[in-house]
Design an enzyme around this catalytic site. Structure first.
Site, PDB file in Angstrom:
ATOM      1  N   SER A  12       0.807  -1.234   0.041  1.00 12.38           N
ATOM      2  CA  SER A  12       0.005  -0.020  -0.013  1.00 12.38           C
ATOM      3  C   SER A  12       0.953   1.186  -0.041  1.00 12.38           C
ATOM      4  CB  SER A  12      -0.674   0.084   1.349  1.00 12.38           C
ATOM      5  OG  SER A  12      -1.649   1.087   1.445  1.00 12.38           O
ATOM      6  N   TYR A  20      -2.878  -1.999  10.559  1.00 10.95           N
ATOM      7  CA  TYR A  20      -2.652  -2.127   9.049  1.00 10.95           C
ATOM      8  C   TYR A  20      -1.575  -1.668   8.590  1.00 10.95           C
ATOM      9  CZ  TYR A  20      -4.031  -1.595   3.967  1.00 10.95           C
ATOM     10  OH  TYR A  20      -4.001  -1.653   2.608  1.00 10.95           O
TER      11      TYR A  20
END
Ligand SMILES: NC(=O)c1ccc[n+]([C@@H]2O[C@H](COP(=O)([O-])OP(=O)(O)OC[C@H]3O[C@@H](n4cnc5c(N)ncnc54)[C@H](OP(=O)(O)O)[C@@H]3O)[C@@H](O)[C@H]2O)c1
Length: 257
Positions: A138, A151
């Protein structure tokens, strides 16, 4: 990489980015197998794309990863690309009480999942003339999003793991590729977990655009594919790291107990 003659396994391919990549790879002539935990979602994906092969499997469960490896190597021995895409993202307020086995769920899926899959599939991939392991990290691998601290940590960890793996795989026929998507229009980012205020900022990238950027990068042997805002985040994290962390941390400032 030559995608037309490739067989690709995508974890978490029943929704969002994984499903869109599957669709675009099928259009290129590749054979594609996707996994996911929810049978109904897999059946729906299969109904929409009849050429897709689907297998129910949870990357957080070592035994299921082992069973998946056996199924793939016996049923689809030509598999030469593994895309570690399965992931979850939650808003986690560390001031709030949460069961200890729950607070680490992202780590089990987003980080331990790709490590398990790499360990399980590497011997098979090494038997292929041209192979790749793709880890979907990400833009948050470069700068943490403070409302999703666990996360963000998994994605930074996955980025680091992929860099190290790339060095270990030098001189082999297996490439280590990272896809670092920016905020993308999928249930993970635009679903119920986050409010509009939480995800205020650049508009999410349409998922078909993200998948096209990935497929183009894969065809051109790009090692770290950073579409849209992700590229900016990587450079900002080097030029002005504190500014970047505070900028993405704004939405967490009200997280109090
Ligand atoms: N969307 C974004 O803004 C964005 C940005 C950067 C990175 N990413 C990354 O891109 C990847 C895909 O996300 P997405 O946005 O496409 O989310 P999504 O639409 O929610 O899809 C996630 C997929 O992963 C599967 N999955 C979840 N946990 C799993 C597990 N334990 N084992 C196997 N499959 C599992 C889900 O199916 P089941 O629930 O049925 O298992 C689903 O198919 C993730 O790694 C995510 O972190 C997304």
């Amino acid at each position: 990489m030559d995608l037309k003659s490739s067989t690709v396994l995508i974890t978490g391919g029943s929704s969002g980015i994984g499903l869109e990549i599957a669709k675009q790879l099928l259009e290129k002539g590749a054979k594609v197998i996707v996994t996911g935990r929810d049978r109904a979602k897999l059946d729906e994906a299969k109904a929409k794309h009849p050429k897709l092969e689907v297998i129910q499997s949870d990357v957080a469960d070592s035994k299921q990863v082992e069973t998946l490896k056996q199924a793939i190597t016996s049923k689809y021995p030509e598999t030469n690309i593994v895309i570690n895409n399965a992931g979850i993202m939650r808003k986690i307020n560390m001031h709030e009480n949460r069961a200890l086995e729950d607070v680490t769920r992202e780590i089990e899926i987003n980080l331990m999942g790709p490590v398990r899959m790499t360990q399980a599939f590497l011997p098979h991939l090494k038997t292929k003339p041209e192979a790749a392991i793709v880890n979907v990290s990400s833009g948050l691998a470069f700068v943490p999003f403070a409302i999703s601290p666990v996360y963000s940590a998994t994605k930074a960890g996955l980025h680091s793991f992929t860099q190290a793996l790339r060095i270990q795989l030098k001189g082999t026929n297996v490439r280590a590729i990272e896809l670092a998507p920016p905020g993308t229009d999928t249930p993970l980012f635009t679903g119920d977990e986050f409010t509009k205020e939480d995800t205020a900022g650049p508009k999410p990238m349409p998922v078909d655009e993200l998948a096209r950027a990935f497929v183009r990068g894969l065809e051109r042997d790009v090692e770290e594919i950073r579409p849209g805002v992700s590229n900016g985040l990587k450079w900002l994290s080097r030029i002005a790291p504190d500014f970047a962390v505070n900028m993405l941390g704004k939405s967490a400032q009200n997280m109090r107990h």
